[in-house]
Design an enzyme around this catalytic site. Structure first.
Site, PDB file in Angstrom:
ATOM      1  CB  ALA A 267      -0.911  -0.006   1.218  1.00 30.82           C
ATOM      2  CG  HIS A 442     -27.704  16.348  25.526  1.00 23.93           C
ATOM      3  ND1 HIS A 442     -26.410  15.991  25.824  1.00 23.93           N
ATOM      4  CD2 HIS A 442     -28.492  15.837  26.520  1.00 23.93           C
ATOM      5  CE1 HIS A 442     -26.405  15.295  26.956  1.00 23.93           C
ATOM      6  NE2 HIS A 442     -27.661  15.195  27.398  1.00 23.93           N
TER       7      HIS A 442
END
Length: 463
Positions: A267, A442
């Site tokens: 890679a 929230h």
């Protein structure tokens, strides 16, 4: 030989090419697209999407293994590798069919074959059974890139793999060595470790994910090592040989010694697909193997453009798509703005995930202006604790004088779905004031984004 004429011809059907073709058709152009392989390009077929499908399987496996922590008793999970791989391929096949449908819907003429420039707007397409000669007023090159090869480690499908072989394994190697610790290398390291392989990662730079903020790299490195992945940074392969059915490697640098692997996954970057395009018939210039373009994707040849990976970094699908739209709209005379490379978000789907946009702290300091840095850990976030996903943090960097958001960096659960908030903020030229006064729901992990901004100005409420 048949001849047809178009307003625009796009060579390459990846995320840059097919998006450019669709946008051009929307604007009234007669458009053709040439693709020699699969629609959707490497990203859809052998990169972004199939890897995410594999990584999702790894996430599910980790979650099931940790089910007891949530009060759920389950039997020990078993991996069906054939089904894991097949699901990944099915995702790519479905998306590829979707691209074909979009092209048809938008009346883009599709040619399957190998395209070669012949000058003065002419392109020859070698199809399976015959040649097609096409002419276009404008031509966009969107031919992408391929995995960079190492001459002393040729991909053989047995001992040495590229991402293609890593996406369709028949078995999980007992020992895997990944050479290259960028996004691709780290993502595969996480997948194969989750699947049970002994994984090592070798990187020439002094840290993994060297393009990311140093604190992000360090956090990911600690998480990978905790997961059992061996990291060799500031090191390289000095020599290798096949011994008793395995690859034995001599390592030099910060780490010196020998290691063995059943498979070595390369890679180590990419190479642009510029060969056999007929560029010698044009004034196109190359730099480090990539086509040189201006801020509007124009090459040195009149009415010839290049977008995406073939035109250089950052090698990201969303950058290619945006360039495709920008390029076409500029051709049509619309008002467009050049891409600011510091406003292109980047994501790594490792475990934990990484997402960033803009300057790192070190890069921001190199600008020579006073900055403010804010951090907020997920361990102080209620939703993260409820999900047992408290690893990581959010980090933001502001220009102290103007309040400009210079950079944002995250590491943690699903942060790749959160970075868009900061990317939009940069596009809108939002300052810390607007971000402070934005109400976030929230309980959510995204609240950490708000708290990090507050922290940069010593106003954090939950830290």
């Amino acid at each position: 030989m048949n001849e047809q004429k178009f307003d625009l011809l796009v060579i390459g059907g990846g995320p840059g090419g097919y998006v450019a073709a669709i946008r051009a058709s929307q604007l009234g152009m007669k458009v053709a697209l040439v693709e020699k392989a699969e629609l959707g390009g490497i990203c859809l077929n052998w990169g972004c999407l199939p890897t995410k499908a594999l990584l999702r399987s790894a996430d599910v496996l980790r979650l099931v293994k940790n089910a007891a922590a949530f009060g759920i008793d389950v039997a020990a999970p078993q991996v069906n590798l054939t089904q894991v791989v097949q699901r990944s391929r099915d995702v790519s096949a479905k998306l590829q069919g979707g691209v074909a449908g979009l092209l048809k819907k938008n009346k883009v003429t599709l040619f399957r074959g190998l395209a070669q420039l012949q000058g003065q707007g002419w392109v020859q397409v070698q199809c399976a059974e015959r040649s097609q000669r096409l002419h276009a007023t404008h031509i966009i090159l969107a031919t992408g890139a391929r995995a960079r090869a190492l001459t002393d480690m040729p991909i053989d499908g047995q001992y040495f793999w590229s991402y293609r072989e890593a996406l369709v394994p028949k078995t999980i190697p007992k020992r895997l060595l990944v050479i290259g610790a960028g996004a691709i290398g780290i993502e595969f390291a996480c997948f194969y470790r989750a699947m049970g392989a002994e994984v090592s990662v070798l990187e020439w730079a002094d840290r993994i994910l060297p393009q990311e903020d140093a604190e992000i790299s360090a956090t990911v490195a600690a998480a990978l090592e905790k997961d059992g992945i061996q990291l060799y940074t500031a090191s390289k392969v000095a020599a290798h040989r096949i011994v008793n059915g395995a690859v034995q490697l001599d390592i030099t640098g910060q780490h010196t010694g020998q290691c063995s692997a059943d498979v070595v996954l390369l890679a180590v970057g990419i190479s642009a697909n510029t060969e056999k395009l007929g560029l010698e018939q044009t004034q196109v210039q190359l730099e480090r193997g990539h086509i040189v373009t201006d801020e509007f994707c124009r090459t040195a040849e009149k009415n010839l453009y290049a977008i995406g990976d073939v035109a250089g970094p950052p090698w990201l699908a969303h950058k290619a798509s945006h360039e495709g739209i920008l390029c076409v709209e500029k051709i049509m005379g619309l008002t467009v703005a050049p891409i600011n490379s510091k406003h292109i978000p980047a994501c790594t789907y490792s475990h934990p995930q990484v997402a960033s946009v803009g300057y790192s702290e070190a890069q921001a300091r190199e600008l020579g202006k006073p900055i403010r840095v804010g951090k907020f850990p997920f361990v102080a976030n209620g939703k993260a604790l409820a999900m047992q996903s408290s690893t990581g943090f959010v980090k933001v960097i502001f220009d102290e004088h103007s309040g400009e958001l210079l950079g944002a960096h995250m590491v943690g659960e699903e942060v790749t779905e959160m970075i868009n908030g900061y990317a939009i903020a940069q596009t809108l030229e939002t300052t810390e004031q607007e971000l402070m006064h934005t109400i976030l729901p929230h309980p959510t992990m995204s609240e950490a984004m708000h708290e990090a901004v507050l922290a940069a100005y010593q106003r954090a409420l939950h830290q």
